[in-house]
Design a protein around this motif. Structure first.
Motif, PDB file in Angstrom:
ATOM      1  N   UNK A  17     -40.154  17.549  15.540  1.00 45.17           N
ATOM      2  CA  UNK A  17     -41.272  17.900  16.406  1.00 45.17           C
ATOM      3  C   UNK A  17     -41.791  16.631  17.065  1.00 45.17           C
ATOM      4  N   UNK A  18     -41.790  16.633  18.376  1.00 45.20           N
ATOM      5  CA  UNK A  18     -42.310  15.504  19.154  1.00 45.20           C
ATOM      6  C   UNK A  18     -41.707  14.189  18.693  1.00 45.20           C
ATOM      7  N   UNK A  19     -40.384  14.201  18.560  1.00 45.56           N
ATOM      8  CA  UNK A  19     -39.597  12.997  18.226  1.00 45.56           C
ATOM      9  C   UNK A  19     -39.850  12.449  16.828  1.00 45.56           C
ATOM     10  N   UNK A  20     -40.400  13.273  15.962  1.00 42.56           N
ATOM     11  CA  UNK A  20     -40.562  12.882  14.566  1.00 42.56           C
ATOM     12  C   UNK A  20     -39.931  13.944  13.676  1.00 42.56           C
ATOM     13  N   UNK A  21     -39.521  13.508  12.479  1.00 41.46           N
ATOM     14  CA  UNK A  21     -38.948  14.444  11.521  1.00 41.46           C
ATOM     15  C   UNK A  21     -39.994  14.823  10.475  1.00 41.46           C
ATOM     16  N   UNK A  22     -39.965  16.121  10.083  1.00 43.91           N
ATOM     17  CA  UNK A  22     -40.900  16.619   9.084  1.00 43.91           C
ATOM     18  C   UNK A  22     -40.150  17.420   8.033  1.00 43.91           C
ATOM     19  N   UNK A  23     -40.542  17.199   6.791  1.00 39.27           N
ATOM     20  CA  UNK A  23     -39.965  17.892   5.636  1.00 39.27           C
ATOM     21  C   UNK A  23     -40.745  19.176   5.398  1.00 39.27           C
ATOM     22  N   UNK A  33     -44.432  14.300   6.537  1.00 37.04           N
ATOM     23  CA  UNK A  33     -43.604  13.500   7.435  1.00 37.04           C
ATOM     24  C   UNK A  33     -42.370  13.039   6.670  1.00 37.04           C
ATOM     25  N   UNK A  34     -41.215  13.161   7.300  1.00 37.23           N
ATOM     26  CA  UNK A  34     -39.957  12.847   6.626  1.00 37.23           C
ATOM     27  C   UNK A  34     -39.572  11.412   6.964  1.00 37.23           C
ATOM     28  N   UNK A  35     -40.154  10.491   6.207  1.00 40.49           N
ATOM     29  CA  UNK A  35     -39.849   9.076   6.417  1.00 40.49           C
ATOM     30  C   UNK A  35     -40.132   8.331   5.125  1.00 40.49           C
ATOM     31  N   UNK A  36     -39.978   7.036   5.162  1.00 39.34           N
ATOM     32  CA  UNK A  36     -40.310   6.212   4.020  1.00 39.34           C
ATOM     33  C   UNK A  36     -39.568   6.579   2.752  1.00 39.34           C
TER      34      UNK A  36
END
Length: 442
Positions: A17-23, A33-36
């Motif tokens: 969504x809007x160039x970000x990944x979400x779990x 947020x799917x990071x870190x």
């Protein structure tokens, strides 16, 4: 917390969504947020290692321990040693609402009525107070909650208005319980007395109306075939003006424009507008059209939410309720309260999972005299077990499943396709609103 453990990773889905990944956690609808460290943990397969070593990904043991504690709390991972199967569910310990079919008679003969003109398996009549009282006593006895719901339905419930008043009076005499009252009526028997009464008792009232006059009168008419729309508009004018009415519209062949029906009823002043389709009234050639109109309706809801028109979007009760399942993340039970925490009682005192099953002896769960409700546990269809929607759509309406597939647990393909479209729109919508700077969710 020690990080030596054998863990189960909850199934998940990644949204862009809007160039970000979400779990998205399929088991409890939690979203992060799917990071870190979350991304490192899942993509490095660290959960398969009892030592759970994330040093190679740049994280210290202290950071890893903190992450595991948070991940266990969020059910991103589950400690297999502590993992237990769900205990058997007992409806006798969980009932919090009862629907009283106070009148199995109706002054209308709606073309799509599933209740045989309100008689439900050809058993016309009205409920007596003795039956209603036993049903309320059963509700109080079986519920752990202090707040209980009593819904009055039919047939046409206002054909037994005197009983409704007696039930409300009886409920008010019961200590340590708060009662909420609702009613679904066709609107033709509304009087000034009724208006004053529901204001005083704070009833939630819903009427059945199918949109514009022409479409409504084609399906909803009196026994003598005379139309009902003009009378309903006249009798509900005050309540609509005061914001005291919701409207349930039933869509059928020739009346499948969801958006038009919703906007028509919105303009008439209804505060909530759930829409449903009379599947038994659809012709084969209607099915694709109905699905296309449904998708446009979903897109309309999304646009209202994106434009921050939350007041109007919330009137789309069926869609907004689905949105809140994501907003209020957590493990959900099966669909509505049927077979779980609600019951319906017919004029003879027989108990059913909900008002739509009334009259079906196969689904009778006892009676108010015996004071014991038979358990019927819903199970998941094999398709549902592996579906990312399993915590959201919850297998569909048990009654409609049985009508379509002769099994309360097997949803039809059309329903599944609708839910896939709906939630493919709602989950990204929620993410875009929840993770925006304004964080406006309505």
């Amino acid at each position: 917390m020690e990080n030596k453990m054998t863990t189960i990773v909850s199934p998940y889905k990644i949204f862009n969504v809007e160039d970000k990944e979400y779990y998205y956690n399929i088991k409890n609808s939690g979203i992060f947020e799917y990071d870190g460290i979350l991304k490192a943990y899942l993509e490095s397969n660290a959960y398969k290692n009892e030592e759970c070593d994330l040093e190679s990904c740049g994280y210290t043991q202290e950071e890893t321990r903190e992450f595991i504690a948070n991940a266990l709390n969020a059910e991103i991972i589950i400690d297999e040693k502590k993992h237990e199967k769900c205990r058997a569910f007992d409806i006798n310990k969980n009932v919090n609402s009862v629907t009283l079919m106070v009148s199995q008679m109706c002054n209308l003969r709606c073309e799509y009525c599933y209740g045989e003109g309100g008689e439900f398996n050809h058993k016309p009549g009205i409920m007596k107070f003795e039956v209603a009282k036993k049903a309320i006593d059963l509700l109080v006895e079986k519920s752990p909650s202090n707040k209980l719901l009593v819904a009055f339905m039919g047939g046409e419930p206002l054909m037994n208005f005197d009983l409704i008043k007696k039930v409300v009076e009886y409920c008010s005499s019961i200590e340590n319980k708060e009662f909420v009252f609702t009613m679904t009526t066709n609107g033709t028997l509304i009087t000034e007395e009724f208006e004053n009464y529901i204001k005083d008792k704070k009833f939630n009232v819903q009427i059945s109306i199918d949109g514009a006059k022409e479409q409504h009168d084609k399906r909803r008419y009196f026994i003598n075939k005379k139309p009902t729309y003009d009378m309903i508009m006249r009798k509900t004018a005050n309540m609509r003006k005061e914001g005291k009415l919701t409207a349930r519209a039933t869509l059928s062949s020739g009346n499948l424009d969801y958006i038009n029906v919703f906007d028509t009823l919105d303009d008439l002043g209804f505060t909530g507008i759930p829409l449903a389709v009379a599947k038994n009234m659809l012709k084969d050639e209607d099915k694709n059209l109905e699905f296309d109109q449904y998708k446009k309706y979903v897109d309309y809801f999304v646009s209202l939410m994106q434009n921050k028109d939350f007041a109007k979007a919330k009137k789309m009760v069926d869609l907004y309720m689905n949105f809140t399942k994501i907003k209020n993340a957590g493990r959900n039970t099966k669909g509505c309260g049927a077979f779980r925490n609600s019951i319906a009682v017919n004029i003879d005192g027989n108990i059913y999972p909900c008002h739509r099953f009334v009259g079906s002896e196969k689904f009778c769960m006892g009676d108010v005299d015996k004071k014991e409700i038979l358990n019927k546990e819903r199970t998941s269809d094999e398709r549902c077990k592996n579906c990312w929607l399993s915590n959201l759509c919850l297998g569909g309406c048990a009654y409609e499943n049985d009508e379509e597939n002769k099994d309360i647990d097997i949803p039809d393909n059309t329903f599944c396709e609708k839910m896939k479209y709906l939630y493919s729109k709602l989950v990204p919508l929620y993410i875009s609103l929840a993770y925006s700077k304004e964080k406006e969710l309505g």
